[in-house]
Design a protein around this motif. Sequence first.
Motif, PDB file in Angstrom:
ATOM      1  N   THR A  75      -1.523  -1.383  -4.150  1.00 62.74           N
ATOM      2  CA  THR A  75      -2.668  -0.520  -3.882  1.00 62.74           C
ATOM      3  C   THR A  75      -2.174   0.902  -3.672  1.00 62.74           C
ATOM      4  N   THR A  91      -3.476   0.830  -9.175  1.00 62.57           N
ATOM      5  CA  THR A  91      -3.863  -0.241  -8.270  1.00 62.57           C
ATOM      6  C   THR A  91      -4.253  -1.488  -9.062  1.00 62.57           C
ATOM      7  N   SER A 123      -3.352   4.625  -2.698  1.00 61.56           N
ATOM      8  CA  SER A 123      -4.443   5.394  -2.097  1.00 61.56           C
ATOM      9  C   SER A 123      -4.351   6.863  -2.529  1.00 61.56           C
ATOM     10  N   ALA A 156      -6.468  -5.068 -12.769  1.00 63.29           N
ATOM     11  CA  ALA A 156      -7.279  -4.406 -11.753  1.00 63.29           C
ATOM     12  C   ALA A 156      -8.629  -5.109 -11.665  1.00 63.29           C
ATOM     13  N   ARG A 197      -0.477  -6.390 -15.438  1.00 58.69           N
ATOM     14  CA  ARG A 197      -1.284  -6.083 -14.255  1.00 58.69           C
ATOM     15  C   ARG A 197      -2.755  -6.277 -14.578  1.00 58.69           C
ATOM     16  N   LEU A 232       0.857  -1.188   0.000  1.00 57.65           N
ATOM     17  CA  LEU A 232       0.000   0.000   0.000  1.00 57.65           C
ATOM     18  C   LEU A 232       0.895   1.239   0.000  1.00 57.65           C
ATOM     19  N   PRO A 234      -3.731   6.303  -8.210  1.00 56.36           N
ATOM     20  CA  PRO A 234      -4.733   5.316  -7.789  1.00 56.36           C
ATOM     21  C   PRO A 234      -5.086   4.326  -8.904  1.00 56.36           C
ATOM     22  N   GLU A 235      -5.053   4.771 -10.143  1.00 55.19           N
ATOM     23  CA  GLU A 235      -5.377   3.867 -11.253  1.00 55.19           C
ATOM     24  C   GLU A 235      -4.292   2.824 -11.515  1.00 55.19           C
ATOM     25  N   GLN A 238       0.054  -7.718  -5.004  1.00 50.12           N
ATOM     26  CA  GLN A 238      -0.936  -6.631  -4.982  1.00 50.12           C
ATOM     27  C   GLN A 238      -0.244  -5.282  -4.761  1.00 50.12           C
TER      28      GLN A 238
END
Length: 125
Positions: free
Chosen positions: A122, A89, A124, A38, A36, A9, A86-87, A120
């Motif tokens: 992520t 992620t 924020s 999503a 990747r 994160l 954020p995109e 993963q």
Amino acid sequence: QLVESGGGLVQAGGSLRLSCAASGRTFSSYAMGWFRQAPGKEREFVAAIARSGGTTYVADSVKGRFTISRDNAKNMVYLHMNSLKPEDTAVYYCVAAPQVFGSHIPTMSYEYGYWGQGTQVTVSS
């Protein structure tokens, strides 16, 4: 076998480095890459690097922010991610495909026969 690490994160604007450890004695014969996926979206090409490391491709969506590198002595490939959004992620997958010397670097998912389990990332806002 491909094993990714380094996900996690991070806040928007931050950086992460993903690592992929490959087993086997012929690592330098493989083109390596990252894809990747999503949630609810198609799997997407991110970056690829030739077996020698001399040529790389990066998707337009991450160009200028992500770079790919490899260390053939250590059987490692890396994805350096800066200015994360954020995109970005998604679950990031390390991939490998045998590459004949001088041939093109694969950028389509069906061209890669070896996939890691994914890590993963992520971001924020």
